[in-house]
Design a protein around this motif. Structure first.
Motif: not given
Length: 295
Positions: A160-173
């Protein structure tokens, strides 16, 4: 298990310290997931688009990459190399053609945007942060993750992080139980993921909702209705930072807020060295409740 950190700065005078503070926070979370780590930094906006790419053989793949891409796009391309990653800066309207060129050369695209850069690799947080010089990076906000792989292989793309769009990302537990069904739903909308990791599905869901016109808060609220499982999501956008936990909220989470910043971590000890933490409002985010801050 995994460990998450996030930091959203309210005041610009702390911007030069963002990378340093995030690095210390992430290193503190090492024992929650020592197999890989990553950080997304929202720094100064580029005069165009920044695309972060990764290679297992950077000496070979990055040699002359800027010139080759410049020729393919018929425009100027700047490149900054940091270990196995390179950040390429180019005009916004050349994004689609640039991504096709980079993927055809076998380079892994970590993310793109006007301000976001993503750095992630296999290894301990202290080593990952050191190889990319994260401590020296400034910015307005950032999120980080240290991983204990449970549902996919220990790889750079699985980090992580994962990004699937410009200037957006996510981390997850946590773990999503309906990520394959959601993957199929997203594919029907033309939104595709590249890995088997359920977190990337969460990132794609949020970015697709925002692309459809939802606000960051509305997109995070949608996860509570449409995604099954147990999860804590921390997401970053160009202007914001958001947190949501599933209705059971079995994964640990704590937040702290002062006049200068908002911080998130899986455990309080990650806040120990933050300036002014003794006077911060500290709380555990409620289950099924969205928290977000935007500039």
């Amino acid at each position: 298990m995994c460990g998450i950190v996030g930091l959203f700065l309210k005041k610009d005078d702390l911007r030069p310290q963002l990378g340093d503070m995030l690095t210390d926070m992430l290193i503190t979370m090492t024992d929650r997931g020592p197999d890989s780590a990553g950080i997304a930094i929202y720094g100064d906006e580029a005069a165009g688009l920044k695309i972060t790419v990764q290679s297992d053989t950077p000496d070979e793949d990055f040699a002359g990459l800027d010139a080759a891409l410049s020729g393919a796009l018929d425009t100027e391309v700047a490149m900054r190399v940091a270990s196995t990653h390179a950040v390429l800066t180019l005009p916004l309207d050349k994004e689609a053609k640039a991504l096709a060129f980079l993927e055809a050369r076998g380079l892994r695209v970590m993310g793109s945007g006007e301000s976001m850069e993503i750095y992630k690799e296999v290894g301990l947080p202290k080593d990952v942060a050191a190889r990319f010089g994260i401590r020296a990076m400034g910015g307005s906000h950032g999120i980080g993750h240290t991983r204990m792989a449970t549902e996919s292989a220990v790889t750079t793309l699985g980090a992580h992080p994962f990004s699937t769009a410009g200037d957006q990302c996510l981390v997850h537990n946590g773990s999503l139980s309906n990520h394959n069904a959601m993957r199929r739903k997203l594919a029907k909308k033309g939104v595709f993921t590249k890995t088997e990791n359920d977190t990337e599905v969460g990132a794609a869901y949020i970015s697709s909702r925002i692309a459809e016109g939802a606000s960051l808060g509305e997109a995070l609220e949608g996860t509570l209705k449409d995604l099954d499982g147990f999860f804590t999501f921390v997401t970053g956008t160009k202007n914001g930072f958001g947190v949501v936990r599933d209705p059971i909220a079995c994964k640990p989470a704590v937040m702290a807020e002062t006049d200068d910043y908002v911080a998130f971590a899986s455990e309080y000890r990650a806040f120990a060295d933050l300036p002014g933490i003794d006077a911060a409002r500290v709380w555990e985010p409620e289950p099924a409740t969205v928290y977000f801050w935007e500039r």
